[in-house]
Design a protein around this motif. Structure first.
Motif, PDB file in Angstrom:
ATOM      1  N   VAL A   1       1.103  21.110  12.804  1.00  0.00           N
ATOM      2  CA  VAL A   1      -0.051  19.970  12.485  1.00  0.00           C
ATOM      3  C   VAL A   1       0.897  18.932  11.915  1.00  0.00           C
ATOM      4  CG1 VAL A   1      -2.237  19.443  11.524  1.00  0.00           C
ATOM      5  CG2 VAL A   1      -1.790  21.598  12.079  1.00  0.00           C
ATOM      6  N   CYS A   2       1.778  19.223  11.021  1.00  0.00           N
ATOM      7  CA  CYS A   2       2.692  18.137  10.511  1.00  0.00           C
ATOM      8  C   CYS A   2       3.426  17.315  11.545  1.00  0.00           C
ATOM      9  CB  CYS A   2       3.552  18.528   9.339  1.00  0.00           C
ATOM     10  SG  CYS A   2       2.819  19.365   7.925  1.00  0.00           S
ATOM     11  N   LEU A   3       3.716  18.217  12.601  1.00  0.00           N
ATOM     12  CA  LEU A   3       4.734  17.587  13.744  1.00  0.00           C
ATOM     13  C   LEU A   3       3.527  16.630  14.563  1.00  0.00           C
ATOM     14  CD1 LEU A   3       6.991  17.132  15.613  1.00  0.00           C
ATOM     15  CD2 LEU A   3       6.149  19.331  16.942  1.00  0.00           C
ATOM     16  N   ARG A   4       2.476  17.233  14.673  1.00  0.00           N
ATOM     17  CA  ARG A   4       1.468  16.511  15.505  1.00  0.00           C
ATOM     18  C   ARG A   4       0.940  15.297  14.632  1.00  0.00           C
ATOM     19  NH1 ARG A   4      -1.757  20.160  16.648  1.00  0.00           N
ATOM     20  NH2 ARG A   4      -3.254  20.007  15.059  1.00  0.00           N
ATOM     21  N   PHE A   5       1.082  15.107  13.405  1.00  0.00           N
ATOM     22  CA  PHE A   5       0.914  13.974  12.673  1.00  0.00           C
ATOM     23  C   PHE A   5       1.796  13.195  12.899  1.00  0.00           C
ATOM     24  CE2 PHE A   5       1.730  11.617   8.863  1.00  0.00           C
ATOM     25  CZ  PHE A   5       0.473  11.129   8.353  1.00  0.00           C
ATOM     26  N   GLU A   6       3.211  13.360  12.681  1.00  0.00           N
ATOM     27  CA  GLU A   6       4.292  12.673  13.179  1.00  0.00           C
ATOM     28  C   GLU A   6       4.228  11.941  14.475  1.00  0.00           C
ATOM     29  OE1 GLU A   6       7.049  11.679  10.948  1.00  0.00           O
ATOM     30  OE2 GLU A   6       5.461  12.143   9.570  1.00  0.00           O
ATOM     31  N   ASN A   7       3.803  12.707  15.395  1.00  0.00           N
ATOM     32  CA  ASN A   7       3.810  12.338  16.697  1.00  0.00           C
ATOM     33  C   ASN A   7       2.863  10.996  16.934  1.00  0.00           C
ATOM     34  OD1 ASN A   7       6.127  13.766  17.685  1.00  0.00           O
ATOM     35  ND2 ASN A   7       4.669  15.317  18.456  1.00  0.00           N
ATOM     36  N   THR A   8       1.862  11.217  16.091  1.00  0.00           N
ATOM     37  CA  THR A   8       0.588  10.448  16.283  1.00  0.00           C
ATOM     38  C   THR A   8       0.679   9.055  15.431  1.00  0.00           C
ATOM     39  OG1 THR A   8      -0.803  12.459  16.626  1.00  0.00           O
ATOM     40  CG2 THR A   8      -1.977  10.120  16.095  1.00  0.00           C
ATOM     41  N   TYR A   9       1.254   9.269  14.355  1.00  0.00           N
ATOM     42  CA  TYR A   9       1.315   8.088  13.713  1.00  0.00           C
ATOM     43  C   TYR A   9       2.775   7.599  13.015  1.00  0.00           C
ATOM     44  CZ  TYR A   9      -3.659   9.437  12.796  1.00  0.00           C
ATOM     45  OH  TYR A   9      -4.970   9.523  13.134  1.00  0.00           O
ATOM     46  N   ASN A  10       3.759   8.357  13.351  1.00  0.00           N
ATOM     47  CA  ASN A  10       4.917   7.537  13.101  1.00  0.00           C
ATOM     48  C   ASN A  10       5.301   6.362  13.225  1.00  0.00           C
ATOM     49  OD1 ASN A  10       7.673   8.190  11.363  1.00  0.00           O
ATOM     50  ND2 ASN A  10       8.458   8.154  13.556  1.00  0.00           N
TER      51      ASN A  10
ATOM     52  N   ASP B   1      -9.612   7.551  11.832  1.00  0.00           N
ATOM     53  CA  ASP B   1      -8.413   7.129  12.092  1.00  0.00           C
ATOM     54  C   ASP B   1      -7.482   6.667  10.765  1.00  0.00           C
ATOM     55  OD1 ASP B   1      -6.409   6.217  14.162  1.00  0.00           O
ATOM     56  OD2 ASP B   1      -6.866   4.118  13.311  1.00  0.00           O
ATOM     57  N   LEU B   2      -6.333   7.212  10.880  1.00  0.00           N
ATOM     58  CA  LEU B   2      -5.325   6.975   9.566  1.00  0.00           C
ATOM     59  C   LEU B   2      -5.201   5.454   9.831  1.00  0.00           C
ATOM     60  CD1 LEU B   2      -3.665   7.669   7.334  1.00  0.00           C
ATOM     61  CD2 LEU B   2      -1.748   8.067   8.767  1.00  0.00           C
ATOM     62  N   ASN B   3      -4.714   4.789  10.965  1.00  0.00           N
ATOM     63  CA  ASN B   3      -4.267   3.353  11.237  1.00  0.00           C
ATOM     64  C   ASN B   3      -5.230   2.586  10.498  1.00  0.00           C
ATOM     65  OD1 ASN B   3      -1.790   4.257  12.048  1.00  0.00           O
ATOM     66  ND2 ASN B   3      -2.616   4.182  14.102  1.00  0.00           N
TER      67      ASN B   3
ATOM     68  N   VAL C   1       0.896  -0.972   0.183  1.00  0.00           N
ATOM     69  CA  VAL C   1       0.140  -0.271  -0.043  1.00  0.00           C
ATOM     70  C   VAL C   1       0.773   1.359   0.111  1.00  0.00           C
ATOM     71  CG1 VAL C   1      -1.610   1.326   1.288  1.00  0.00           C
ATOM     72  CG2 VAL C   1      -1.933  -1.046   1.016  1.00  0.00           C
ATOM     73  N   LYS C   2       0.448   2.219  -1.032  1.00  0.00           N
ATOM     74  CA  LYS C   2       1.326   3.550  -1.104  1.00  0.00           C
ATOM     75  C   LYS C   2       0.697   4.568  -0.078  1.00  0.00           C
ATOM     76  CE  LYS C   2       2.856   4.364  -5.225  1.00  0.00           C
ATOM     77  NZ  LYS C   2       2.726   4.910  -6.464  1.00  0.00           N
ATOM     78  N   VAL C   3       1.342   4.961   0.742  1.00  0.00           N
ATOM     79  CA  VAL C   3       1.064   6.091   1.887  1.00  0.00           C
ATOM     80  C   VAL C   3       1.915   7.308   1.167  1.00  0.00           C
ATOM     81  CG1 VAL C   3       0.800   7.021   4.092  1.00  0.00           C
ATOM     82  CG2 VAL C   3       0.445   4.731   3.519  1.00  0.00           C
ATOM     83  N   ILE C   4       1.297   8.422   0.949  1.00  0.00           N
ATOM     84  CA  ILE C   4       2.178   9.659   0.462  1.00  0.00           C
ATOM     85  C   ILE C   4       1.594  10.960   1.291  1.00  0.00           C
ATOM     86  CG2 ILE C   4       2.375  11.345  -1.325  1.00  0.00           C
ATOM     87  CD1 ILE C   4       2.255   9.093  -3.260  1.00  0.00           C
ATOM     88  N   ALA C   5       2.496  11.570   1.811  1.00  0.00           N
ATOM     89  CA  ALA C   5       2.299  12.677   2.876  1.00  0.00           C
ATOM     90  C   ALA C   5       2.859  13.830   2.365  1.00  0.00           C
ATOM     91  CB  ALA C   5       2.645  12.425   4.191  1.00  0.00           C
ATOM     92  N   TYR C   6       2.229  14.952   1.893  1.00  0.00           N
ATOM     93  CA  TYR C   6       2.675  16.212   1.773  1.00  0.00           C
ATOM     94  C   TYR C   6       2.914  16.857   3.083  1.00  0.00           C
ATOM     95  CZ  TYR C   6       1.499  15.905  -3.310  1.00  0.00           C
ATOM     96  OH  TYR C   6       1.272  15.421  -4.445  1.00  0.00           O
TER      97      TYR C   6
END
Length: 291
Positions: A142-151, A278-280, A130-135
């Motif tokens: 908000v990108c930092l929060r995304f990383e902290n949540t899902y990385n 939920d992204l996951n 599965v190809k996940v692409i993040a701009y």
């Protein structure tokens, strides 16, 4: 001879001695004044030189930061023409062919916001994870929060070979710093992709861990270089020469013309994540569908 028998000096002799003593005192004072004037003069000269050096540094830095970015340039090794670097399992990065970008070849911006947004190169590939692409934008909170949540979860799925994770850093938020930090950080990341691709995932983590506040100058180029050096990537000349700033410029404009309006914007096998679910769970559904 005892003091009582000393010859008493005449008034003229005493006057002459007093004058001589006064003359010596005046001469000593004049020498001291002259020395102080010299020290003050040299101090002023040193201060002026220091001020001029600071002014020259500020002017040089300003000129360097505000130099117009070319419309053409190379694509980093291990990056694609859409602005992305694809991470596979562990430290592996997807290899790409050598390429260049040219602002003259950008697709035109549509008259209306496309719905749905179709990101170039984001579509699913048969037989592939599965190809996940993040701009993303490295100064974006908000990108930092995304990383902290899902990385952590994304890294686990990537290391298990269930997904590939492609980052597309943009210069969207250059206006949120006084030094175009978004584009400078994206350029530094592109330099790592070119010089030490196995360090790319780690450098993305490092940039987010050291994210500066919006509204300031952001991290300096020297700091961006030292952060790379600390993880074993030498990007000094690449950053100094702004090697991939045309690439970042092109990628940022391409994203805007595609319909990307903010960061993070995430696609899962070509389908844009709405950010509300939920992204996951969305990724796991895509994995199950492929299985």
């Amino acid at each position: 001879m005892s003091p009582a028998n000393e010859v008493r000096k005449s008034k003229a002799e005493r006057t002459a001695e007093a004058r001589e003593k006064a003359r010596l005192i005046r001469e000593a004072q004049l020498k001291k004044d002259k020395r102080n004037k010299l020290l003050i003069g040299w101090g002023i000269v040193v201060a002026v030189v220091a001020i001029l050096a600071v002014i020259a540094l500020v002017v040089t830095t300003g000129i360097r930061q505000n130099t117009p970015i070319a419309d053409q340039g190379p694509v980093p090794a291990s990056a694609n023409v859409n602005g992305g670097v694809t991470l596979l399992a562990n430290t592996e990065v997807k290899k790409t062919d050598a390429a260049t970008v040219d602002m003259a070849n950008l697709p035109a911006k549509p008259d209306a916001q496309p719905s749905p947004v179709v990101a170039p190169g984001a579509e699913a590939e048969a037989g592939q994870p599965v190809k996940v692409i993040a701009y993303i934008d490295f100064i974006c909170p908000v990108c930092l929060r995304f990383e902290n949540t899902y990385n952590e979860a994304l890294t686990t799925l990537r290391n298990e070979g269930k997904i590939s994770m492609e980052y597309r850093p943009l210069g969207f938020l250059d206006r949120q710093s006084s030094t175009n930090y978004s584009s400078r950080a994206a350029n530094a990341a592109a330099c790592v992709a070119d010089k030490a691709p196995e360090k790319y995932a780690e450098y993305v983590d490092v940039l987010f861990a050291n994210q500066p506040a919006e509204g300031g100058a952001g991290l300096s180029d020297d700091k961006l270089k030292s952060l790379a050096s600390e993880i074993g990537a030498d990007i000094n000349s690449c950053v100094d020469e702004k090697t991939f700033r045309p690439y970042v410029k092109y990628s940022t404009e391409l994203a805007a013309n595609t319909g990307i309006t903010g960061t993070p914007t995430v696609f899962i096998d070509g389908k844009q994540w709405d950010g509300a679910t939920d992204l996951n769970a969305e990724i796991q559904a895509a994995i199950d569908a492929k299985a």
